[in-house]
Design an enzyme around this catalytic site. Structure first.
Site, PDB file in Angstrom:
ATOM      1  N   ALA A   7      57.227  27.833  23.158  1.00 35.82           N
ATOM      2  CA  ALA A   7      56.259  28.676  22.461  1.00 35.82           C
ATOM      3  C   ALA A   7      56.991  29.664  21.565  1.00 35.82           C
ATOM      4  O   ALA A   7      57.543  30.657  22.044  1.00 35.82           O
ATOM      5  CB  ALA A   7      55.375  29.409  23.471  1.00 35.82           C
ATOM      6  N   ASN A   9      57.170  31.981  17.716  1.00 42.94           N
ATOM      7  CA  ASN A   9      56.310  32.910  16.995  1.00 42.94           C
ATOM      8  C   ASN A   9      55.388  32.205  16.000  1.00 42.94           C
ATOM      9  O   ASN A   9      54.272  32.665  15.751  1.00 42.94           O
ATOM     10  CB  ASN A   9      57.159  33.947  16.250  1.00 42.94           C
ATOM     11  CG  ASN A   9      57.792  34.942  17.186  1.00 42.94           C
ATOM     12  OD1 ASN A   9      57.103  35.660  17.896  1.00 42.94           O
ATOM     13  ND2 ASN A   9      59.118  34.993  17.203  1.00 42.94           N
ATOM     14  N   GLY A 116      65.766  36.562  23.578  1.00 41.85           N
ATOM     15  CA  GLY A 116      64.645  35.632  23.512  1.00 41.85           C
ATOM     16  C   GLY A 116      64.937  34.349  24.273  1.00 41.85           C
ATOM     17  O   GLY A 116      66.075  33.871  24.303  1.00 41.85           O
ATOM     18  N   ASP A 118      64.205  31.335  23.546  1.00 47.05           N
ATOM     19  CA  ASP A 118      64.712  30.253  22.691  1.00 47.05           C
ATOM     20  C   ASP A 118      66.215  30.371  22.474  1.00 47.05           C
ATOM     21  O   ASP A 118      66.937  29.365  22.477  1.00 47.05           O
ATOM     22  CB  ASP A 118      63.973  30.232  21.353  1.00 47.05           C
ATOM     23  CG  ASP A 118      63.964  31.583  20.636  1.00 47.05           C
ATOM     24  OD1 ASP A 118      64.292  32.617  21.263  1.00 47.05           O
ATOM     25  OD2 ASP A 118      63.615  31.608  19.439  1.00 47.05           O
ATOM     26  N   ARG A 119      66.717  31.592  22.358  1.00 48.22           N
ATOM     27  CA  ARG A 119      68.140  31.792  22.095  1.00 48.22           C
ATOM     28  C   ARG A 119      68.969  31.465  23.331  1.00 48.22           C
ATOM     29  O   ARG A 119      70.032  30.847  23.237  1.00 48.22           O
ATOM     30  CB  ARG A 119      68.383  33.223  21.604  1.00 48.22           C
ATOM     31  CG  ARG A 119      67.551  33.539  20.365  1.00 48.22           C
ATOM     32  CD  ARG A 119      67.730  34.954  19.881  1.00 48.22           C
ATOM     33  NE  ARG A 119      68.990  35.102  19.157  1.00 48.22           N
ATOM     34  CZ  ARG A 119      69.363  36.228  18.581  1.00 48.22           C
ATOM     35  NH1 ARG A 119      68.595  37.311  18.662  1.00 48.22           N
ATOM     36  NH2 ARG A 119      70.517  36.298  17.935  1.00 48.22           N
ATOM     37  N   ASP A 138      69.648  28.811  14.400  1.00 51.12           N
ATOM     38  CA  ASP A 138      68.302  28.274  14.621  1.00 51.12           C
ATOM     39  C   ASP A 138      67.396  28.735  13.489  1.00 51.12           C
ATOM     40  O   ASP A 138      67.188  29.934  13.277  1.00 51.12           O
ATOM     41  CB  ASP A 138      67.760  28.766  15.972  1.00 51.12           C
ATOM     42  CG  ASP A 138      66.454  28.070  16.357  1.00 51.12           C
ATOM     43  OD1 ASP A 138      65.913  27.304  15.539  1.00 51.12           O
ATOM     44  OD2 ASP A 138      65.986  28.289  17.484  1.00 51.12           O
ATOM     45  N   THR A 141      61.001  31.255  12.578  1.00 50.23           N
ATOM     46  CA  THR A 141      60.371  32.376  11.885  1.00 50.23           C
ATOM     47  C   THR A 141      61.453  33.337  11.403  1.00 50.23           C
ATOM     48  O   THR A 141      61.426  33.831  10.276  1.00 50.23           O
ATOM     49  CB  THR A 141      59.401  33.107  12.829  1.00 50.23           C
ATOM     50  OG1 THR A 141      58.475  32.159  13.361  1.00 50.23           O
ATOM     51  CG2 THR A 141      58.659  34.200  12.092  1.00 50.23           C
TER      52      THR A 141
END
Length: 268
Positions: A7, A9, A116, A118-119, A138, A141
């Site tokens: 999920a 941004n 985050g 994702d990171r 990456d 956004t």
């Protein structure tokens, strides 16, 4: 199979992954993936209707999903995704960075809680595949540059505006500038002859120059040989016109989610 949910941004990615078992490092086999715009107000029921149809189109059913893992940088979206897992797939989802799905890597930054999902997931997946010191870029956004050392520890990085965000800001602030597609200019010239070509040059080659400059600075500060790994939807677009990437991994975050799931099973 495992349903891995990333999920972000801007978009949510749902990936159906062949159950990787409990052996960390086992190759990730993605059977299907779907993308939807992020909207924290979307309910579990809405997700379920959408996913049910897509599963059927790919020849799967809800019964094929035996586990769910979620990685999110949008806290408001988490509850409805958890309800989706429990109500429609009959499983308690793992959440990246929490409980059994703890990252298991050192987050060597001033405030680890702010990293985050994702990171952290990208760092886990990149280190699993590529030995040594790494810079993970990456394209989302935001465009993030993450430094992962040879031990797999996350050391920090850089956050820059994403290229779409930069273009949106430029068009919104300048009344006479048109919206242009994000693509490489037709030739290597950096002298634009039209407004549109000048915008293409500024956005595309400006972004390439930003990436190359930041990577050079990061490498100089790290002081050891470093591999640069790119991920995200626009990675292949830039890969054509820069030599800074050592590898492009299109599904790095999903790979990280699958690895966390493997580790959680092996720890049981």
């Amino acid at each position: 199979m495992l349903l891995a949910i990333d999920a972000g941004n801007t978009n949510l990615v749902f990936a159906l992954v062949e159950d990787p078992g409990s052996s960390p490092g086992q190759a990730v086999s993605i059977r299907a993936r779907w993308r939807i715009a992020t909207d924290a107000r979307r309910t579990a029921d809405q997700y379920a209707v959408w996913l049910h149809q897509l599963l059927e189109l790919e020849g799967f059913t809800r019964a094929d999903v035996s586990a769910v893992i979620i990685g999110t940088v949008v806290p408001r979206a988490l509850h409805n995704l958890e309800v989706l897992a429990s109500k429609y797939f009959g499983v308690t989802p793992l959440v990246a960075g929490q409980g059994e799905a703890d990252y298991g890597i050192e987050l060597d930054v001033a405030d680890p809680k702010t990293v985050g999902a994702d990171r952290a997931l990208n760092a886990i997946a990149a280190h699993e595949v590529h030995p040594g010191d790494l810079i993970v870029i990456d394209f989302g956004t935001a465009t993030t540059f993450d430094v992962v050392d040879f031990s797999g520890a996350y050391k920090g990085g850089i956050i820059a505006p994403g290229i779409n965000l930069s273009l949106d800001a430029l068009v919104a602030a300048a009344a006479k500038l048109p919206r242009v597609a994000i693509e490489a200019p037709e030739d290597q010239s950096v002298i634009g002859r039209t407004t549109e070509s000048q915008m293409h040059i500024g956005i595309y080659w400006g972004y390439v120059a930003m990436m190359e400059g930041l990577v050079a600075r990061l490498k100089a500060e790290i002081g050891r040989p470093v591999k640069v790994i790119a991920t995200g939807g626009l990675a292949t677009l830039f890969d054509k016109h820069t030599t800074i990437f050592d590898a492009v991994e299109g599904d790095l975050t999903i790979q990280g989610l699958s690895l966390l799931y493997q580790r959680s099973k092996s720890a049981v």
